[in-house]
Design a protein around this motif. Sequence first.
Motif, PDB file in Angstrom:
ATOM      1  N   ARG A   1       9.696 -22.764 108.105  1.00 57.54           N
ATOM      2  CA  ARG A   1       8.844 -23.782 107.486  1.00 57.54           C
ATOM      3  C   ARG A   1       9.542 -24.410 106.280  1.00 57.54           C
ATOM      4  NH1 ARG A   1       3.095 -20.521 107.184  1.00 57.54           N
ATOM      5  NH2 ARG A   1       3.237 -19.509 109.222  1.00 57.54           N
ATOM      6  N   GLY A   2      10.185 -23.573 105.488  1.00 61.43           N
ATOM      7  CA  GLY A   2      10.858 -24.101 104.305  1.00 61.43           C
ATOM      8  C   GLY A   2      11.998 -25.038 104.656  1.00 61.43           C
ATOM      9  N   LEU A   3      12.770 -24.700 105.695  1.00 59.09           N
ATOM     10  CA  LEU A   3      13.870 -25.583 106.078  1.00 59.09           C
ATOM     11  C   LEU A   3      13.360 -26.886 106.682  1.00 59.09           C
ATOM     12  CD1 LEU A   3      16.386 -22.988 107.497  1.00 59.09           C
ATOM     13  CD2 LEU A   3      16.623 -24.380 105.442  1.00 59.09           C
ATOM     14  N   ASP A   4      12.259 -26.832 107.440  1.00 57.45           N
ATOM     15  CA  ASP A   4      11.649 -28.077 107.909  1.00 57.45           C
ATOM     16  C   ASP A   4      11.240 -28.951 106.728  1.00 57.45           C
ATOM     17  OD1 ASP A   4      11.899 -27.720 110.634  1.00 57.45           O
ATOM     18  OD2 ASP A   4      10.044 -26.590 110.795  1.00 57.45           O
ATOM     19  N   GLY A   5      10.667 -28.302 105.701  1.00 51.22           N
ATOM     20  CA  GLY A   5      10.310 -29.047 104.506  1.00 51.22           C
ATOM     21  C   GLY A   5      11.513 -29.609 103.780  1.00 51.22           C
TER      22      GLY A   5
ATOM     23  N   GLU B   1      16.165 -30.006  96.592  1.00 50.25           N
ATOM     24  CA  GLU B   1      16.957 -29.857  97.812  1.00 50.25           C
ATOM     25  C   GLU B   1      18.098 -28.871  97.600  1.00 50.25           C
ATOM     26  OE1 GLU B   1      18.266 -33.757  98.670  1.00 50.25           O
ATOM     27  OE2 GLU B   1      16.296 -34.513  99.266  1.00 50.25           O
ATOM     28  N   ALA B   2      18.773 -28.954  96.443  1.00 51.28           N
ATOM     29  CA  ALA B   2      19.889 -28.040  96.157  1.00 51.28           C
ATOM     30  C   ALA B   2      19.415 -26.600  96.109  1.00 51.28           C
ATOM     31  CB  ALA B   2      20.553 -28.442  94.845  1.00 51.28           C
ATOM     32  N   VAL B   3      18.309 -26.343  95.423  1.00 60.66           N
ATOM     33  CA  VAL B   3      17.770 -24.984  95.340  1.00 60.66           C
ATOM     34  C   VAL B   3      17.385 -24.475  96.724  1.00 60.66           C
ATOM     35  CG1 VAL B   3      15.873 -23.595  94.428  1.00 60.66           C
ATOM     36  CG2 VAL B   3      17.012 -25.272  92.958  1.00 60.66           C
ATOM     37  N   ALA B   4      16.778 -25.337  97.548  1.00 62.88           N
ATOM     38  CA  ALA B   4      16.317 -24.919  98.875  1.00 62.88           C
ATOM     39  C   ALA B   4      17.485 -24.515  99.768  1.00 62.88           C
ATOM     40  CB  ALA B   4      15.511 -26.047  99.515  1.00 62.88           C
TER      41      ALA B   4
ATOM     42  N   PHE C   1      23.742 -40.330  99.329  1.00 64.67           N
ATOM     43  CA  PHE C   1      24.743 -39.362  99.763  1.00 64.67           C
ATOM     44  C   PHE C   1      24.283 -37.927  99.512  1.00 64.67           C
ATOM     45  CE2 PHE C   1      27.410 -43.146  99.468  1.00 64.67           C
ATOM     46  CZ  PHE C   1      28.116 -43.042 100.662  1.00 64.67           C
ATOM     47  N   GLY C   2      23.575 -37.698  98.409  1.00 67.04           N
ATOM     48  CA  GLY C   2      23.030 -36.364  98.174  1.00 67.04           C
ATOM     49  C   GLY C   2      22.043 -35.955  99.251  1.00 67.04           C
ATOM     50  N   SER C   3      21.218 -36.891  99.697  1.00 61.96           N
ATOM     51  CA  SER C   3      20.255 -36.584 100.762  1.00 61.96           C
ATOM     52  C   SER C   3      20.966 -36.287 102.069  1.00 61.96           C
ATOM     53  CB  SER C   3      19.289 -37.760 100.938  1.00 61.96           C
ATOM     54  OG  SER C   3      18.547 -37.988  99.762  1.00 61.96           O
ATOM     55  N   ILE C   4      22.052 -36.995 102.348  1.00 63.60           N
ATOM     56  CA  ILE C   4      22.811 -36.724 103.574  1.00 63.60           C
ATOM     57  C   ILE C   4      23.425 -35.325 103.530  1.00 63.60           C
ATOM     58  CG2 ILE C   4      24.861 -37.399 104.880  1.00 63.60           C
ATOM     59  CD1 ILE C   4      24.257 -40.282 104.199  1.00 63.60           C
ATOM     60  N   PHE C   5      24.023 -34.938 102.388  1.00 66.27           N
ATOM     61  CA  PHE C   5      24.606 -33.596 102.262  1.00 66.27           C
ATOM     62  C   PHE C   5      23.537 -32.519 102.455  1.00 66.27           C
ATOM     63  CE2 PHE C   5      27.907 -35.562  99.238  1.00 66.27           C
ATOM     64  CZ  PHE C   5      28.704 -35.913 100.313  1.00 66.27           C
ATOM     65  N   SER C   6      22.408 -32.681 101.769  1.00 65.52           N
ATOM     66  CA  SER C   6      21.365 -31.657 101.859  1.00 65.52           C
ATOM     67  C   SER C   6      20.765 -31.596 103.253  1.00 65.52           C
ATOM     68  CB  SER C   6      20.274 -31.931 100.820  1.00 65.52           C
ATOM     69  OG  SER C   6      19.661 -33.181 101.055  1.00 65.52           O
ATOM     70  N   ALA C   7      20.613 -32.754 103.915  1.00 62.77           N
ATOM     71  CA  ALA C   7      20.076 -32.751 105.281  1.00 62.77           C
ATOM     72  C   ALA C   7      21.036 -32.035 106.232  1.00 62.77           C
ATOM     73  CB  ALA C   7      19.831 -34.192 105.741  1.00 62.77           C
ATOM     74  N   TRP C   8      22.340 -32.272 106.059  1.00 64.97           N
ATOM     75  CA  TRP C   8      23.319 -31.596 106.908  1.00 64.97           C
ATOM     76  C   TRP C   8      23.257 -30.087 106.722  1.00 64.97           C
ATOM     77  CZ3 TRP C   8      27.675 -28.856 105.033  1.00 64.97           C
ATOM     78  CH2 TRP C   8      28.566 -28.426 106.032  1.00 64.97           C
ATOM     79  N   ALA C   9      23.238 -29.638 105.478  1.00 60.60           N
ATOM     80  CA  ALA C   9      23.208 -28.198 105.223  1.00 60.60           C
ATOM     81  C   ALA C   9      21.907 -27.577 105.713  1.00 60.60           C
ATOM     82  CB  ALA C   9      23.387 -27.940 103.727  1.00 60.60           C
ATOM     83  N   ALA C  10      20.765 -28.243 105.456  1.00 62.39           N
ATOM     84  CA  ALA C  10      19.483 -27.701 105.899  1.00 62.39           C
ATOM     85  C   ALA C  10      19.386 -27.669 107.414  1.00 62.39           C
ATOM     86  CB  ALA C  10      18.340 -28.542 105.310  1.00 62.39           C
ATOM     87  N   ALA C  11      19.944 -28.690 108.092  1.00 65.95           N
ATOM     88  CA  ALA C  11      19.911 -28.702 109.548  1.00 65.95           C
ATOM     89  C   ALA C  11      20.727 -27.546 110.130  1.00 65.95           C
ATOM     90  CB  ALA C  11      20.431 -30.046 110.068  1.00 65.95           C
ATOM     91  N   LYS C  12      21.899 -27.245 109.543  1.00 64.82           N
ATOM     92  CA  LYS C  12      22.689 -26.102 110.014  1.00 64.82           C
ATOM     93  C   LYS C  12      21.927 -24.796 109.823  1.00 64.82           C
ATOM     94  CE  LYS C  12      27.042 -25.703 109.781  1.00 64.82           C
ATOM     95  NZ  LYS C  12      28.434 -25.503 109.348  1.00 64.82           N
ATOM     96  N   CYS C  13      21.294 -24.662 108.658  1.00 63.49           N
ATOM     97  CA  CYS C  13      20.487 -23.452 108.430  1.00 63.49           C
ATOM     98  C   CYS C  13      19.349 -23.372 109.429  1.00 63.49           C
ATOM     99  CB  CYS C  13      19.924 -23.461 107.011  1.00 63.49           C
ATOM    100  SG  CYS C  13      21.158 -23.403 105.708  1.00 63.49           S
ATOM    101  N   ARG C  14      18.717 -24.503 109.680  1.00 63.94           N
ATOM    102  CA  ARG C  14      17.542 -24.542 110.545  1.00 63.94           C
ATOM    103  C   ARG C  14      17.863 -24.115 111.975  1.00 63.94           C
ATOM    104  NH1 ARG C  14      14.410 -24.498 113.674  1.00 63.94           N
ATOM    105  NH2 ARG C  14      12.376 -25.496 113.877  1.00 63.94           N
ATOM    106  N   ALA C  15      19.081 -24.459 112.426  1.00 65.19           N
ATOM    107  CA  ALA C  15      19.485 -24.098 113.779  1.00 65.19           C
ATOM    108  C   ALA C  15      20.185 -22.749 113.846  1.00 65.19           C
ATOM    109  CB  ALA C  15      20.397 -25.180 114.358  1.00 65.19           C
ATOM    110  N   GLY C  16      20.284 -22.023 112.730  1.00 69.96           N
ATOM    111  CA  GLY C  16      20.856 -20.686 112.754  1.00 69.96           C
ATOM    112  C   GLY C  16      22.353 -20.639 112.646  1.00 69.96           C
ATOM    113  N   PHE C  17      23.006 -21.723 112.172  1.00 69.48           N
ATOM    114  CA  PHE C  17      24.453 -21.782 112.024  1.00 69.48           C
ATOM    115  C   PHE C  17      25.130 -21.637 113.386  1.00 69.48           C
ATOM    116  CE2 PHE C  17      22.737 -20.112 108.022  1.00 69.48           C
ATOM    117  CZ  PHE C  17      23.188 -21.097 107.148  1.00 69.48           C
TER     118      PHE C  17
END
Length: 887
Positions: A23-27, A126-129, A252-268
């Motif tokens: 849920r947190g990564l979706d957020g 986003e950075a903290v998440a 650009f910050g939103s793109i970086f955070s979205a990329w990192a959160a998406a990798k986490c969300r899919a389990g790396f």
Amino acid sequence: MSDAYAADTDAQLVDAESNVYDRGLDGAIALSVVGFALALLTLVELVPLDATGSTLTGGLGAILAVTVGAVGTVGLASYTNVVPVTSQRVRGIALGLVVTTLGLTLLGVVLPVSLATLLGLVLLIEAVAIAAAGVVSRFGNVGTSPSSSAGLFAGVAFGVIGVVLGSILGGWLLGFGTVLWPVVGLGVGAVLLVGTVVPREDLGSTLPAALVVGVTGLLIAGNVVGVGWQWNPSNISGGFTGNAVVPILVLFGSIFSAWAAAKCRAGFGAVGREYGAFLVINLNALLMVAVMVAIVVFVTMKGVGYAFHGFSIGAVSALVLLAPALLLAVTTARRPAGSAEWHSGARLLFRVLPLAVVGGLAALVASVLVTGSPLRYDFTYDVLVNRQLEPLDTSIGVTPEATVGALVLVAPMVLVTVYFFRRYGNLRSVGTSVALAERVRGVLPPLVAGVLALTGLFVILGPSPFGLPVGGTLGLAVVVAGAVGAAALSLAPLAGILTSDAEGGLPAKATDRAPLFTLGVFGGLALLTAVLFLEPAAAITPGTGLTDPVPMVAVVGAVASGATALLTGVARRDAEASITRRLLTEETRLALVGTAGFLTLLGLHVAATGQQFDLLALTVANEGTFSWPMTQEAYIPLGTEPGGIMPAVVGTVWLVVGATTFALPLGVGAAIFLTEYAEQGRFTALVEIATNALWSTPSIVFGLFGAAFLIPRLGGDESMLAGMLVLGFMLLPLVLITSREAIKAVPDEYRDASAALGVNQWTTIRSVVLPAAMPGVITGVILGVGRIAGETAPLILVLGSTLNSTEAIDVIGGFEFVAQPPFIANDALLSASASLPTQVWAVIAAGVSGSPSMGWATAFILLMVVLTFYAVGITARTYFRRKLNYE
């Protein structure tokens, strides 16, 4: 990551197996998307970066309304099984969008901060998440499968980003004149490179991204780089301002955070890398589209203020006009999303995006009705007074008026009616016949024919033949009786479902009463249409009590059909058998045909009788709440407002229609002869060479031909007819070329099969070859219209450059019968007229009276007219393609 999210197909939005990590990564992904969107809005200055207080909360409230409306529309479509959304990722991100937008709105209300500071806080969150997600994964608190490293490619990418950011930061703090700023850049790049490659993937993908995003957010939130920030390097021409830098950093910050959160969300792992890359690619594509749109908007803004001065529309009218767009969005969303792999959820997300956008706009407009507060954007535009530009205050607004114009109601409802009718199959031999309904079905056709015959008698003899008040007596009685009968027919499907005693619940009751659907919808529409024709012919507008029965019956029919569609839609959701769901789908479509059809008749009644119809707070009248002075008014020479360019718009439309009417039959006919009848040899080769040469001839040559040859033979003056013919000659070669190629592309097997059945050549061409070639023919017409609609040089020579015309040409009203051949004359066609291309040339290039803003506005309207012709052509081409594929 939970098993429910791995399956990605669970029916619940957030079920019991879904953990806090998912849920947190979706957020976090949703927050990145919201930050990305806010940065785009601030970059194009739709929302001011220094907005605070009520301005900030008002803007965030509008964004919240759009988000809730978008998610709600998609959710309702999923619940009713119109657009099934089975992906947990899409559902989780959708819920995250609502929650994050609501949270940002509340922060804007509670905290006394500007939008720039709020964007910095978004980056910090986003950075903290993403940092917390990486750390939690590293300690094994969630089930992920990271690789041993994030990879050299990711490391190099972050290293390059670190060098760029570090160099800029070092040059800003230490000055570019020193030798230390490259050292700072290389140091930051080395730290990010090592921090990405050395640790395990879950840390290497999150901590460097969190560091970049967090530092950026800290600089913005701390107002180090804020609204008033400026940097003017001594060795660089120009400088940088916070209004431009802050949105870019947030993007650009939103793109970086979205990329990192998406990798986490899919389990790396491999899946995580693919999911993250896919999301970044789509965000980058969205950014590129936004850049292109921004360029177009920047150019358009030169004239859009003038073009939309005084534009306003009522909320109800706006909602009615959004109905066809909603249907188009639903059609797009229902298309298959592709294979059921990891990225199916992302594909589904972008597939339902148009539906979400239309739903968001509808919710925003509906909020105007609910709150009673108009949605208004105030601005100024320039007019030329005594050779001096003077600013005038104006606005674009959506008003809470519940009045809709008759034509504004009719046009979208006709499109909706045609849309559902074309998708309706049939309900033959379905359900249980009702004896009374069958008797009515047999009586109804002669009854409708009798009403139409009576209408014809009134048209020929008048409403009072031989001095007898037949129209006011017999006509009135037939109108009232017909309206009552149409009301009873429209209520038949709904009453049949509610009174059915079929076992099996609502699906069984709805399918059991299927015969009543065709009788109620088609019979009710046919009878009420006949009555509608009878009213003006009999010169009556009957009233019973305080209401007119015809529009009241139209409202009753629309409401009853809508309620029936809702019942069958719910029944379809509960049905288990596929055949039952299919039948219920047909019933729903037919009921929606009735809803849109009855509303169309309501608008036609108001337009024909001129009598407005009031129902509670809603009003349907000939004069609605849609106002666009630029296209609905002519030039006002002595007015405080400049008026519009309606004569030029009408002139351009007639030019294109006339040229197409001239060139299309000749071009297609010549293509048929050259391809199907003429022997392929030197003659056809010569014609092909001549046609290509004619198409490549400069437009000014066509204009000279028209001025030297056509004008002397058409009265000696510049005229609309000369302009039509010149543009028709320009269009003719392209129609001929594309039609020939389209006819040649039709397989010979089609002709052979038709000949084997004994069909003659002309019938084969008319029934087989032309329908198959029609998409290619229409493509040629579309391309040609795009050229001739903007041609200026030939029109200057044959049409003139009429500027600021106060009257539009009336081509249809200009026809009249005369005693000499050709027995039909039209003075309007033999007179000059205004047109959009010549008006743009006169205002901007030639410097004739008129402000430059007016010229840019005219160019903007010309672009819209051309795009409208494109839309009509593309729709026709799509229709013939689907018809060809279906057959």
